[in-house]
Design an enzyme around this catalytic site. Structure first.
Site, short mmCIF file in Angstrom:
data_model
loop_
_atom_site.label_atom_id
_atom_site.label_comp_id
_atom_site.label_asym_id
_atom_site.label_seq_id
_atom_site.Cartn_x
_atom_site.Cartn_y
_atom_site.Cartn_z
N HIS A 54 -7.35 -3.72 4.65
CA HIS A 54 -6.77 -2.36 4.69
C HIS A 54 -7.56 -1.47 3.74
CE1 HIS A 54 -4.37 0.69 2.59
NE2 HIS A 54 -3.72 0.88 3.72
N ASN A 55 -7.82 -1.98 2.54
CA ASN A 55 -8.54 -1.17 1.56
C ASN A 55 -9.99 -0.92 1.98
OD1 ASN A 55 -6.19 -1.31 0.11
ND2 ASN A 55 -7.16 -1.79 -1.83
N SER B 243 0.83 -1.20 0.00
CA SER B 243 0.00 0.00 0.00
C SER B 243 0.86 1.25 0.00
CB SER B 243 -0.91 0.03 1.23
OG SER B 243 -1.63 1.24 1.24
C1 6PG Z 1 -3.22 1.45 -1.56
C2 6PG Z 1 -4.51 1.63 -2.29
C3 6PG Z 1 -4.44 1.02 -3.62
C4 6PG Z 1 -5.51 1.52 -4.56
C5 6PG Z 1 -6.85 0.98 -4.29
C6 6PG Z 1 -7.91 1.97 -4.63
O1 6PG Z 1 -3.29 0.92 -0.47
O2 6PG Z 1 -2.18 1.86 -2.08
O3 6PG Z 1 -5.54 1.05 -1.55
O4 6PG Z 1 -4.40 -0.35 -3.46
O5 6PG Z 1 -5.50 2.90 -4.55
O6 6PG Z 1 -7.00 -0.14 -5.11
O7 6PG Z 1 -9.08 1.29 -4.58
P1 6PG Z 1 -10.37 1.69 -5.36
O8 6PG Z 1 -10.00 1.98 -6.79
O9 6PG Z 1 -11.21 0.48 -5.21
O10 6PG Z 1 -10.90 2.91 -4.67
#
Ligand code: 6PG
Length: 467
Positions: free
Chosen positions: A184-185, A127
């Protein structure tokens, strides 16, 4: 050639991870399915040891053994096809790592298939977006611990560092790393939605200007709400549109996209009986936002209450919003960490919750001051079932619940939509209720379907002839 690691997939994230590895002294082989992205990366190299390959076999053969190959490829079928293209050239004990947002069950499946061929596999949650990938992301590796140990020197070097500690720790077997990234997401979705609801109250009910709200978020970012998402919200609100001169936020279409990890988080919770209402509401809010055309029609037909006109003491109410936001976040994180705990118990993963909170302090999207409090809560009580009952948070929510109640009531009476703030409050109130109205639901089930019920005063299963 003896490259120390190879990276496949040179989109923004993959290129930045490769540069990060090279900046940290690794000799990096890179390969992309199409040549253009490799060439693009080569233009960014400034003396780092990054060696391009345009043929998978040559790429693999250039790696020191046991080979370490890091995939930064779009989750889904592409991962399987890259793995298939690699396998013929690999030897037992070579290591493939998937650093994308793969579904944790896919990761477990790939782990099993590769294990049967003697190849080691790690599913690695990463992330931090593109900046994190380059300068230090939060890293959540899952798979065999002894395999992780072989790549730990590289992963801990490229991870974000907080107080000298790398934001990377071994998470658990098979798909555990990707599971932790998935949740986490989900937490990220809820956190973002809660912030937007606080923004709505400040703008629509307190009638603050966009600049005032930005300043307010800056102020909050100095205190216990300090976090990356609060920080970027202030920056977003300060940004003006080049074309119109308006705040950019006012010209961005109010339709939210998503790539699936939040949805997977909710689906896993629903499948396993895990209460995840706040994260799920944040997902549904995105779905409602996507119904733009229908909302435009509905606004013509459906009137809400008039925005309350009662004059509010701005400073006092800004403080209530701050408390409401903090408490909403505590409830959302409590749900996410409960999902970790329940799933860990389910699969015997032994997820290190204290360390997971610590590696979220830097690099990742939900990095925030109060993760220190979460980590401390698990440090003093490793088996804690819910963050809300940890002494530090129990004390906080005791103090802040009145702020949340005030904001939810005032907002709802003014017709402001509060999916996550109101759900946080409902979750808090239902969780703190020892004797709930669920007895009536059980009675209803028994009435129409003879589904039986238990009693509070006797062992056994009972059915009543209600008529
Ligand atoms: C991270 C983000 C990354 C991404 C997500 C966005 O932790 O770096 O979470 O993984 O930005 O996939 O998710 P959505 O497009 O579903 O909002």
């Amino acid at each position: 050639m003896n490259n120390t690691i190879g990276v496949i997939g040179l989109g923004v994230m993959g290129s930045n991870i490769a540069l990060n590895m090279a900046n940290n002294g690794e000799k990096v082989a890179v390969y992309n399915y199409t040549r253009d992205l490799t060439d693009k990366l080569l233009h960014r190299i400034e003396g780092q040891q990054i060696n391009p390959y345009y043929d998978v076999q040559k790429f693999v053969q250039s790696l020191a053994t046991p080979r370490k190959i890091f995939l930064m490829v779009t989750a889904g079928a592409a991962i399987d096809s890259v793995i298939s293209s690699l396998v013929p050239f690999l030897e037992p004990s070579d290591i493939i790592m998937d650093g994308g947002n793969s579904h944790y069950e896919d990761t477990a499946r790939r782990y099993d298939v590769l294990k049967s061929k003697g190849i080691d596999y790690l599913g690695i949650g990463i992330s931090g977006g593109e900046v994190g990938a380059l300068n230090g992301p939060s890293i959540m590796p899952g798979g065999d611990r002894e395999v992780y140990e072989k790549v730990a020197p590289i992963l801990t070097k490229i991870a974000a560092q907080v107080d000298g500690t790398p934001c990377c720790t071994y998470i658990g077997p098979k798909g555990a790393g990707h599971f932790v990234k998935m949740v986490h997401n989900g937490i990220e979705y809820a956190d973002m939605q809660l912030i937007t609801e606080a923004y709505s109250f400040l703008r629509d009910r307190l009638q603050l200007s966009v600049n005032e709200i930005a300043d307010n978020f800056d102020t909050w970012n100095q205190g216990e709400l300090k976090s990356y998402l609060i920080e970027i919200t202030a920056e977003i609100l300060k940004k003006k549109d080049d074309k119109t001169g308006l705040p950019l936020i006012d010209v961005i279409l109010d339709k939210v996209g998503q790539k699936g990890t939040g949805k997977w988080t909710s689906m896993q919770a629903i499948d396993n009986g895990i209460p995840l209402s706040i994260i799920t509401e944040s997902l549904f809010s995105r779905y409602v936002s996507a119904l733009k055309d229908e909302r435009v029609i509905a606004e013509e037909i459906l009137a809400g209450p008039k925005m309350e006109q009662r004059e509010l003491d701005k400073d006092a109410w800004i403080e209530y919003v701050r408390q409401a936001l903090y408490m909403g976040k505590v409830c959302a994180y409590a749900q996410g960490f409960t999902q970790y705990k329940m799933t860990s118990d389910l699969y015997d993963w032994n997820l290190p919750l204290e360390e997971i909170a610590l590696i979220f302090r830097g690099g990742c999207i939900i990095r925030a001051e109060f993760l220190n409090g979460i980590s401390a809560a698990y440090q003093s009580q490793a088996n804690l079932t819910n963050l809300l009952i940890a002494p530090f948070f129990a004390e906080k929510v005791k103090e802040y619940q009145s702020g949340l109640r005030k904001i939810v009531c005032e907002g709802i009476n003014s017709g402001i939509s509060f999916p996550c703030l109101s759900t946080s409050l409902s979750y808090f109130d239902s969780f703190r209720t020892a004797r709930s109205n669920a007895s009536l639901l059980q009675a209803q089930r028994d009435y129409f379907g003879a589904h039986t019920y238990e009693r509070i005063d006797m062992e056994g299963v009972f059915h009543t002839d209600w008529n």
